[in-house]
Scaffold this active site. Structure first.
Site, PDB file in Angstrom:
ATOM      1  N   THR A  95     -67.339  41.961  -8.557  1.00 51.74           N
ATOM      2  CA  THR A  95     -68.366  41.492  -7.744  1.00 51.74           C
ATOM      3  C   THR A  95     -68.027  42.273  -6.349  1.00 51.74           C
ATOM      4  O   THR A  95     -67.056  42.192  -5.611  1.00 51.74           O
ATOM      5  CB  THR A  95     -68.372  40.076  -7.406  1.00 51.74           C
ATOM      6  OG1 THR A  95     -68.521  39.345  -8.752  1.00 51.74           O
ATOM      7  CG2 THR A  95     -69.174  39.365  -6.557  1.00 51.74           C
ATOM      8  N   ILE A 131     -62.545  42.182  -7.018  1.00 53.29           N
ATOM      9  CA  ILE A 131     -63.428  42.043  -5.606  1.00 53.29           C
ATOM     10  C   ILE A 131     -63.603  43.479  -5.475  1.00 53.29           C
ATOM     11  O   ILE A 131     -62.605  44.423  -5.290  1.00 53.29           O
ATOM     12  CB  ILE A 131     -62.663  41.335  -4.482  1.00 53.29           C
ATOM     13  CG1 ILE A 131     -62.542  39.983  -4.929  1.00 53.29           C
ATOM     14  CG2 ILE A 131     -63.396  41.757  -3.363  1.00 53.29           C
ATOM     15  CD1 ILE A 131     -63.889  39.271  -5.217  1.00 53.29           C
ATOM     16  N   LYS A 132     -64.919  43.992  -5.359  1.00 55.37           N
ATOM     17  CA  LYS A 132     -65.389  45.489  -5.049  1.00 55.37           C
ATOM     18  C   LYS A 132     -65.470  45.424  -3.392  1.00 55.37           C
ATOM     19  O   LYS A 132     -65.940  44.906  -2.998  1.00 55.37           O
ATOM     20  CB  LYS A 132     -66.724  45.986  -5.745  1.00 55.37           C
ATOM     21  CG  LYS A 132     -66.385  46.502  -7.226  1.00 55.37           C
ATOM     22  CD  LYS A 132     -67.706  46.801  -7.576  1.00 55.37           C
ATOM     23  CE  LYS A 132     -68.264  48.209  -7.816  1.00 55.37           C
ATOM     24  NZ  LYS A 132     -69.591  48.500  -8.252  1.00 55.37           N
ATOM     25  N   ILE A 133     -64.786  46.856  -3.064  1.00 58.76           N
ATOM     26  CA  ILE A 133     -64.779  47.022  -1.712  1.00 58.76           C
ATOM     27  C   ILE A 133     -64.750  48.561  -1.448  1.00 58.76           C
ATOM     28  O   ILE A 133     -64.338  49.139  -2.332  1.00 58.76           O
ATOM     29  CB  ILE A 133     -63.334  46.616  -1.239  1.00 58.76           C
ATOM     30  CG1 ILE A 133     -63.030  45.066  -1.245  1.00 58.76           C
ATOM     31  CG2 ILE A 133     -63.228  47.080   0.281  1.00 58.76           C
ATOM     32  CD1 ILE A 133     -61.713  44.630  -0.919  1.00 58.76           C
TER      33      ILE A 133
END
Length: 317
Positions: A95, A131-133
């Site tokens: 996400t 967690i997509k960054i």
């Protein structure tokens, strides 16, 4: 009959690059990845209407302030879609943090903690979430902080060797080096318009990154992403993971041509180099015009789709 998808699964973890639950059910990937663009397109599907309504109701219960409601609604919607996907995939959901925070380390950390808290409140443990960054210097620093807190990260929009190296040195769990968008840039910026899979600049980039990580013993997972054709995928068979859109998963499932493993490092593991400084990172990354342009463009595109999602949610608040 053994399909190419079956063969690929024997050498690479197959991930679905979609928010479409029906597609995920059909192709049974280990993990799934989403981004603001995929959340936007998934939100248009009728079966997602209850998830949107629930996110809006949640946001209204959290705050009377409209601006805060919008932030809460979009975070909750992304998590709601992730929760539905986690009912199907045995592994992890990725996400994404709001792309507009890509140059703000602290704001990225805080958003990631909030998304994780929403998942945790729904009974999902950290080991099922990434967690997509975006792979900016600031994003990589945020991931370094989050990894130490037990929040695993997927560093996306990765186009340069400098980005890949900085991610590994920060102890990031997983990177998503883009293949197709690199090919797009070379097609647009050179006279050469057709590339065989083995000479595809995106394939060459991911192959280099994969070999670099294995050569220096980095544990960061390499997950090739952003594919334009099946040839790019088969040329990266053996990569740790590949995240693939449903249309290309379908092509792989319908093809029974034998698949040969292409990526497998068999050399010695060397001592790791000194980590890049911020100055070295920027010099090396900015020496690659393609990487500079594609990182900036990718952040802009995700931000535009985030704003479209906000427009849709605002009408319901």
């Amino acid at each position: 009959m053994t399909t190419q998808l079956d063969s690929l699964r024997n050498m690479t973890v197959v991930v679905a690059d979609t928010g479409d639950i029906d597609a995920i059910k059909k192709y049974q990937p280990q993990d799934a990845t989403t981004n603001p663009s995929l959340i936007l397109s998934a939100s248009a599907l009728p079966q997602y209407a209850p998830l949107i309504d629930e996110a809006v109701a949640y946001a209204k219960a959290q705050s009377a302030d409209k601006a805060q409601q919008l932030i809460d609604a979009e975070d909750k919607l992304a998590v709601n879609i992730g929760l539905e996907i986690l009912k199907i995939v045995p592994g992890r959901i990725s996400t994404e943090v709001d792309a507009r925070l890509s140059y703000d380390t602290q704001a990225t950390v805080e958003k990631a903690r909030k998304l994780i808290a929403l998942y945790n409140a729904a009974g999902i443990s950290n080991d099922r979430i990434l967690i997509k960054i975006a792979s900016t210097w600031q994003g990589i620093r945020a991931a370094e902080i989050l990894e130490k807190e037990g929040i695993n990260c997927n560093l996306t929009l990765l186009f340069s060797e400098a980005q890949a190296r900085a991610c590994a040195e920060a102890g990031v769990y997983l990177i998503s080096p883009f293949v197709g968008r690199i090919l797009d840039w070379y097609k647009a910026n050179s006279d050469k318009k057709e590339y065989a899979p083995a000479e595809d600049p995106g394939v060459i980039s991911v192959t280099k990154i994969y070999n670099y990580y294995k050569e220096y013993g980095y544990n960061t997972v390499v997950m090739g992403a952003s594919f334009r054709n099946v040839g790019e995928i088969t040329e990266l068979a053996g990569c740790d993971r590949l995240t693939i859109a449903p249309a290309l998963l379908k092509e792989l499932q319908e093809n029974s041509t034998a698949l040969v493993r292409k990526l497998e490092y068999k050399g010695e593991v060397k001592a790791k180099p000194q980590p890049l400084t911020e100055a070295e990172f920027y010099w090396q990354h900015n020496s690659d015009a393609m990487a500079v342009e594609k990182l900036a463009e990718g952040i802009r595109k995700f931000a535009i789709d985030q704003e479209k999602l906000e427009t849709m949610l605002s009408a319901k608040l």
